[in-house]
Every structure is written in structure tokens, then in C-alpha cells.
Design an enzyme around this catalytic site. Structure first.
Site, PDB file in Angstrom:
ATOM      1  N   ASP A  74      36.703  35.130  43.448  1.00  0.00           N
ATOM      2  CA  ASP A  74      37.080  35.071  42.042  1.00  0.00           C
ATOM      3  C   ASP A  74      38.050  36.191  41.662  1.00  0.00           C
ATOM      4  OD1 ASP A  74      35.271  33.020  41.864  1.00  0.00           O
ATOM      5  OD2 ASP A  74      34.086  33.902  40.248  1.00  0.00           O
ATOM      6  N   ASP A  75      38.825  35.919  40.598  1.00  0.00           N
ATOM      7  CA  ASP A  75      39.517  36.920  39.779  1.00  0.00           C
ATOM      8  C   ASP A  75      40.912  37.321  40.238  1.00  0.00           C
ATOM      9  OD1 ASP A  75      37.171  36.832  38.391  1.00  0.00           O
ATOM     10  OD2 ASP A  75      36.526  38.882  38.848  1.00  0.00           O
ATOM     11  N   HIS A 124      40.236  29.536  37.032  1.00  0.00           N
ATOM     12  CA  HIS A 124      39.311  30.569  36.536  1.00  0.00           C
ATOM     13  C   HIS A 124      39.798  31.107  35.183  1.00  0.00           C
ATOM     14  CE1 HIS A 124      35.828  33.017  37.160  1.00  0.00           C
ATOM     15  NE2 HIS A 124      36.482  34.168  37.306  1.00  0.00           N
ATOM     16  N   HIS A 128      40.871  35.235  32.047  1.00  0.00           N
ATOM     17  CA  HIS A 128      39.479  35.612  32.300  1.00  0.00           C
ATOM     18  C   HIS A 128      38.703  35.798  30.995  1.00  0.00           C
ATOM     19  CE1 HIS A 128      35.994  37.526  34.305  1.00  0.00           C
ATOM     20  NE2 HIS A 128      36.461  36.882  35.379  1.00  0.00           N
ATOM     21  N   HIS A 219      34.645  38.432  45.491  1.00  0.00           N
ATOM     22  CA  HIS A 219      35.753  38.730  44.589  1.00  0.00           C
ATOM     23  C   HIS A 219      36.911  39.340  45.369  1.00  0.00           C
ATOM     24  CE1 HIS A 219      32.234  38.639  41.897  1.00  0.00           C
ATOM     25  NE2 HIS A 219      33.087  38.265  40.960  1.00  0.00           N
TER      26      HIS A 219
END
Length: 263
Positions: A74-75, A124, A128, A219
Site C-alpha cells: 500500500d501507499d 488506493h 489517501h 507497505h
């Protein structure tokens, strides 16, 4: 609700601060992000733009007897982190699913150009944002901008959504349905905080926790304690393979079994 009489009593006893402290939770219940969906905003009955599939799949893991797992990040993408992840996966010919933040992809498109070819890329959000605190219009904006960035810079549109922090609201589900997304949560996470100074520990822990059909959360952006995962990713992948697991994308995992639940 705080009655008028109760408000007067609180003001007399403790002033405005005391009254506000007592009233605040009740005000949040009516107007804050955790409010009841009285107007259909955060848990609407249907999509105002029309009917599509009429359902959204939300999965934590996939039910399968096959030794398949999906490693997800993620991210990202961001410099320093994401290239290290991609380098490690390339060296081992391993697949993963990256849930990217649109504005970071836009800013770092050159960094990952052509590098997601073996992998899957999911939405995603653009920046965020907590989708559970947003109505349909703002959820749609977050998803559309990220969707378009992925289509442009990766070369194929996403089919998966992971909401930031795993926070879900009704508006997220209806807009996900509109985009044709499956919503992907996770059943296992990298426990970096437990093994900051124990690289061997995170390798063993990840392998020991893994089960067929697992969706593993990691991540490729974040605080320094997450670097123990990035620095030891080759060992983690090798450890999973030594236990007989094959790393596949989330979509490949879905094709091999049944999602754990449907919303």
C-alpha cells in the site's frame, strides 16, 4: 440530544467549556463522520447514477486449498522504498499487488514506468483520504482521479480498490460498484513493529502466519520501522516459498477460489 435545561445547567456549573465537552459527542453523532446515515449519505440505498452489478465483493482472504497467497503493498510509489520492493520481487520473479495513491503515482510515474508489468495495480484513492468520511461525490472524485492515473501511467485500468486504513462506508461501496471494483482488505499483515531489530524474526513470522488464500498487507511507503520488511523482502518471499506457497496477484487468487465474503 442535550436538552435546553441541561445546557443551561452545564453553563451555570462549568461555563461554555463544560457544556461543549458534554455536547460534543452528541453533536458528532448527528453531524460527524460516525453519524447515522439519516439522509442516505454514508450508507445510501443505491447508486444515483443507475444500476450496475447490484453487489460488491469485499474480501479479506480467498477460500482455496491451493497453496496460493497474495502479497500486497500500500501507499506508494515513492523513491527509495518502491524501487527496492520492485528490485527484490524482480530478482525472485515474484508477483505482488500494489495499491497505489494516485497523486504519488502521478508525481513518480517515471520511477515505476514499465516496472509494474508483472504485477497488479489497484486503486488506493488519489490522496489517501478516509473514504468512510466522504459522501458519494467526494469518494467518486478520489477514485476517478486515481483510476485515470493508473490507466495512463500503468497502461491498464484497475479492477481492485483498497480503502485507506480499511475504512468502509456505504458511499465507498456504491461508488466501487459503479467502477466495477472488488474491494480488497487483508487477512494478514507484516508485523514490522515487532521485529524492527530482528530481521530473521519478520521472515519467520510472515511464513508461520501464512495460510492458503491469504492476502498479506505490507507497505512501500511509511515510517522507518517498516524498512525491516523492505530490507528483508527476499528472505520473506523465500520463506513463503519454502513452505510451499506460490505468490500470485489478488485477481489470480480470486480466480482460484471463493472470496471470504460479499457485501
Amino acid at each position: 440530544m442535550v436538552s435546553r435545561r441541561e445546557l443551561v445547567r452545564l453553563l451555570a456549573a462549568g461555563g461554555v467549556g463544560a457544556a461543549a465537552a458534554v455536547a460534543a459527542p452528541k453533536v458528532r453523532a448527528l453531524f460527524g463522520p460516525d453519524r447515522l446515515p439519516l439522509d442516505g449519505g454514508y450508507a445510501p440505498a443505491g447508486n444515483e447514477l443507475g444500476w450496475h452489478r447490484g453487489a460488491v465483493r469485499v474480501l479479506w482472504h480467498v477460500t482455496t486449498d491451493k497453496p496460493l497467497i497474495a502479497l500486497t503493498f500500500d501507499d506508494g510509489p515513492e523513491p527509495d522504498w518502491t524501487p527496492r520492493v520492485l528490485d527484490a520481487l524482480d530478482a525472485l520473479d515474484a508477483k505482488a499487488t500494489f495499491f497505489v495513491v494516485g497523486e504519488r503515482l502521478e508525481r513518480n510515474a517515471a520511477l515505476v514506468r514499465g516496472r509494474y508489468a508483472r504485477h497488479e495495480v489497484g486503486n488506493h484513492t488519489w490522496a489517501h483520504k478516509d473514504l468512510a468520511q466522504r459522501d458519494e461525490k467526494r469518494v467518486r472524485d478520489q477514485l476517478r482521479r486515481c483510476h485515470d492515473a493508473i490507466a495512463e501511467h500503468v497502461g491498464r485500468p484497475p479492477t481492485l480498490l483498497r480503502p485507506p486504513w480499511g475504512h468502509l462506508g456505504g458511499s465507498t461501496l456504491t461508488v466501487a460498484e459503479e467502477f466495477g471494483y472488488d474491494v480488497v482488505m487483508w487477512s494478514q499483515r507484516m508485523r514490522e513493529n515487532l521485529f524492527v531489530k530482528d530481521p530473521g524474526g519478520i521472515v519467520a513470522d510472515t511464513a508461520e502466519q501464512a495460510r492458503p488464500g491469504a492476502v498479506i498487507l505490507a507497505h512501500d511507503v511509511g515510517p522507518e520501522d517498516r524498512l525491516v520488511c523492505i530490507a528483508n523482502l527476499k528472505g520473506i518471499v523465500t520463506g513463503l516459498r519454502d513452505r510451499g506457497f506460490e505468490l500470485v496477484t489478488v485477481s489470480e487468487l480470486l480466480a482460484a477460489g471463493q472470496p471470504a465474503t460479499t457485501a
